[in-house]
Design a protein around this motif. Sequence first.
Motif: not given
Length: 123
Positions: A7-13
């Motif tokens: 867990s903990g993934g996602g979009p990031v700049q």
Amino acid sequence: QSQLVESGGGPVQPGGSLRLSCTASGFEIFDYAVGWFRQAPGKEREGISCISYRDDDSTLFLDSVKGRFTISRDNAKNTVYLEMNNLKPEDTAVYYCATGWGCILNPDDYETWGQGTQVTVSS
């Protein structure tokens, strides 16, 4: 049933940070080496970090993530973390954790795998 869940993934700049978690159920993650791997579209799965088992906290990192990523374990939570800082677009991939018997970055030496979590680094 032995299982790993990331867990903990996602979009990031670009330049941002994420912390991925790898939580085990049905077994003690403390008894295994844990590796983090990633796979980008059209590329082979590559090992990026690992931590050894039990009281040996030896770690390894892929050269391209050294100084940006850290790996740690919380035995009380049966979880291994991958802290990722200064993320770059080339870090975009599905990230997996897996358990094995030694801290090496070859995915062939790992047995139990999680389902993966997507990390997308984009502005």
